[in-house]
Design an enzyme around this catalytic site. Structure first.
Site, PDB file in Angstrom:
ATOM      1  N   PHE A   5     -36.108  15.113  -7.802  1.00 23.64           N
ATOM      2  CA  PHE A   5     -34.805  15.226  -8.471  1.00 23.64           C
ATOM      3  C   PHE A   5     -33.654  15.478  -7.507  1.00 23.64           C
ATOM      4  CE2 PHE A   5     -38.156  16.499 -11.435  1.00 23.64           C
ATOM      5  CZ  PHE A   5     -37.916  15.617 -12.483  1.00 23.64           C
ATOM      6  N   CYS A  24     -29.651   5.385  -7.704  1.00 22.43           N
ATOM      7  CA  CYS A  24     -30.607   5.783  -8.746  1.00 22.43           C
ATOM      8  C   CYS A  24     -30.174   5.501 -10.184  1.00 22.43           C
ATOM      9  CB  CYS A  24     -30.932   7.268  -8.591  1.00 22.43           C
ATOM     10  SG  CYS A  24     -31.859   7.607  -7.098  1.00 22.43           S
ATOM     11  N   LYS A  28     -20.116   8.327  -4.216  1.00 22.06           N
ATOM     12  CA  LYS A  28     -19.635   9.662  -4.593  1.00 22.06           C
ATOM     13  C   LYS A  28     -19.206  10.339  -3.294  1.00 22.06           C
ATOM     14  CE  LYS A  28     -24.036  12.195  -4.292  1.00 22.06           C
ATOM     15  NZ  LYS A  28     -24.963  13.115  -4.957  1.00 22.06           N
TER      16      LYS A  28
END
Ligand SMILES: NC(=O)c1ccc[n+]([C@@H]2O[C@H](COP(=O)([O-])OP(=O)(O)OC[C@H]3O[C@@H](n4cnc5c(N)ncnc54)[C@H](O)[C@@H]3O)[C@@H](O)[C@H]2O)c1
Ligand SMILES: O=c1ccn([C@@H]2O[C@H](COP(=O)(O)OP(=O)(O)O[C@H]3O[C@H](CO)[C@@H](O)[C@H](O)[C@H]3O)[C@@H](O)[C@H]2O)c(=O)[nH]1
Length: 430
Positions: free
Chosen positions: A156, A269, A328
């Site tokens: 994660f 992702c 980002k």
């Protein structure tokens, strides 16, 4: 324990270096010789805060890299951290996973004692049990559940905070089907569980572990798309979407993270994983309507931004600065960056585009070699007719007199990062 990690990209290198930091002996296996050389020289092959230090500390000691699969023979468990990109139709491309499973199987044929194989990559439900396990069986002549076990441990971590995320997880998900596999996983993860202050450890089946990863990403991506949908409604009514989203985030059932409205989600992702799980659902005859809507809203945000520009002028022949090229802030990764559809459309409309990013310029230059690139936001703004802000880098919040150098001071802000000031024709996307 002795661990091998096959694939040494963002995930494989981070996981290997962190496992070495936690006390395991780790070997990275990758087909890319440059990556192998870099790790063995003590340099991280990717840019992640804290990773250089870990690789430098442990390389040559508890961490090494090789192109030779034989290295797995001297380890107790192997993690598969290979890429799982999209096919043309969005479905998952398991080519690298299958190739690595076959190579691993051929190698494991020579191993006499028990081995655990753990899927770390993001793969659609049933892949570990129905694709990886059988391929290793076929290539090794061994039997899953008998000579070796298979497991699934989704990752994660986020790019830009990979080391911090791996060493401080909200949860650890372990999917397996035998007690022996869970015992082995427990031993591997014990130092992490202790260091991270006992985060929840979810023990489940391999297919459930695979689906947890997709559900996690699908939920976060959909949460952002719902925030964008609501923010688009806000805009129609002249309502301040930031005030609205900040307020709903105070409800503990909603939570404030991943409510940042704007140009939408990109990266390596969310786009590929939403596409893969949608394609997987359709392959079983189920139409995932909410997820498809989340993708549609995301695809439309760049178009909405270009429409705001078109309301001012036809971009043909105009100089347009695109501020922020990475997907980002905090990374030089441009994969599926929302800046890409912006630039593509501007170029097709005949605009003279100049891009600027603090770290991602070279990557974007490979993608769009023919547009201009500036070495600072200030330079990008000189003589520009409009500026489109695509990434929320902190430095864009400090821009002020730099806008005075623009020809026409149109600023369309896709991330609500620029500080409004007099003299600008400023409009926020949401
Ligand atoms: N990048 C992330 O932030 C992130 C986070 C969580 C999960 N994931 C998942 O982890 C997996 C890996 O992603 P990544 O971003 O690390 O990929 P990546 O492309 O950065 O790295 C993959 C590595 O595998 C190597 N490789 C390819 N084929 C090989 C083979 N047959 N044998 C040995 N090495 C081989 C490549 O050379 C490359 O170094 C994917 O399934 C991804 O969805 C990624
Ligand atoms: O409120 C928000 C938060 C994020 N984003 C955008 O969402 C994208 C993804 O951001 P982020 O999740 O921080 O980056 P990733 O590194 O892609 O990490 C995601 O994808 C990884 C790979 O599966 C998972 O491991 C992580 O848990 C998951 O957060 C970026 O384009 C962001 O600009 C928004 O638009 N609004």
């Amino acid at each position: 324990m002795k661990l091998s990690i096959i694939g040494s990209g963002y995930v494989g290198t981070t996981v290997a270096a962190c496992f070495a930091e936690l006390g395991h002996d780790v070997v990275n296996v990758d087909i890319d010789e440059d990556i192998v050389r870099s790790i063995n020289a003590g340099n991280a092959p990717i840019h992640e805060p804290g990773l250089d230090e870990l690789v430098e500390t442990h390389a040559g000691d508890r961490l090494r890299a090789t192109t030779d699969y034989e290295a797995v023979l001297d380890t107790d468990a192997t993690f598969l951290a290979l890429p799982t990109p999209s096919n043309e139709d969005g479905s998952i491309d398991l080519g690298a996973m299958k190739a690595a499973a076959a190579s691993l199987g051929e190698t494991l044929a020579a191993k006499d004692d028990y081995h655990l194989v753990v899927t770390k990559s993001t793969v659609v439900p049933t892949t570990t049990a129905e694709v990886i396990g059988p391929r290793i069986e076929e290539a090794s002549g061994k039997t899953v559940g008998d000579d070796f076990d298979i497991a699934m441990n989704p990752e994660f971590l986020r790019e830009g905070t990979a080391v911090e995320d791996f060493l401080g997880p909200d949860k650890i998900v372990l999917g397996a089907s035998t007690e022996r596999a869970f015992d082995c996983l427990d031993e591997i993860f014990a130092p992490l569980v202790e260091r991270a202050g006992n985060p929840p450890v979810v023990k489940t089946g391999t297919s459930e572990a695979e689906m947890i990863k997709y559900a996690n990403n699908a939920f976060l991506a959909s949460k952002i798309s719902l925030a964008n949908d609501l923010a688009n409604i806000c805009k129609e009514f002249g309502v301040d979407s930031t005030e609205v989203l900040d307020a709903i985030g105070l409800d503990s059932r909603i939570g404030s993270s991943f409510l940042g409205a704007g140009l939408g989600w990109g990266g390596s992702c969310f786009p590929k994983d939403t596409a893969a799980i949608i394609a997987a659902a359709r392959s079983r005859g189920y139409e995932p309507r909410v997820l498809q809507a989340a993708v549609d809203v995301n695809d439309e945000q760049p178009t909405r931004m270009l429409d705001l520009l078109a309301d001012r002028f036809d971009p043909d022949g105009k100089r347009v600065a695109v501020l922020g090229l990475s997907f980002k802030p905090g990374t030089d990764d441009i994969r599926e960056s929302r800046a890409i559809p912006l630039i593509q459309n501007l170029v097709e409309a005949g605009a003279d585009v100049v891009g600027y990013d603090p770290v991602a310029t070279e990557n974007m230059r490979e993608h769009f070699p023919d547009i201009d690139y500036a070495s600072s936001a200030a330079d990008a703004l000189v003589d520009a007719d409009a500026a489109l802000v695509a990434t929320d880098w902190d430095e864009f919040a400090a821009l002020d007199s730099e806008f005075d150098e623009m020809r026409e001071r149109v600023v369309i802000d896709g991330r609500r990062i620029v500080t409004r000031r007099d003299g600008l024709d400023y409009e926020s996307l949401v």
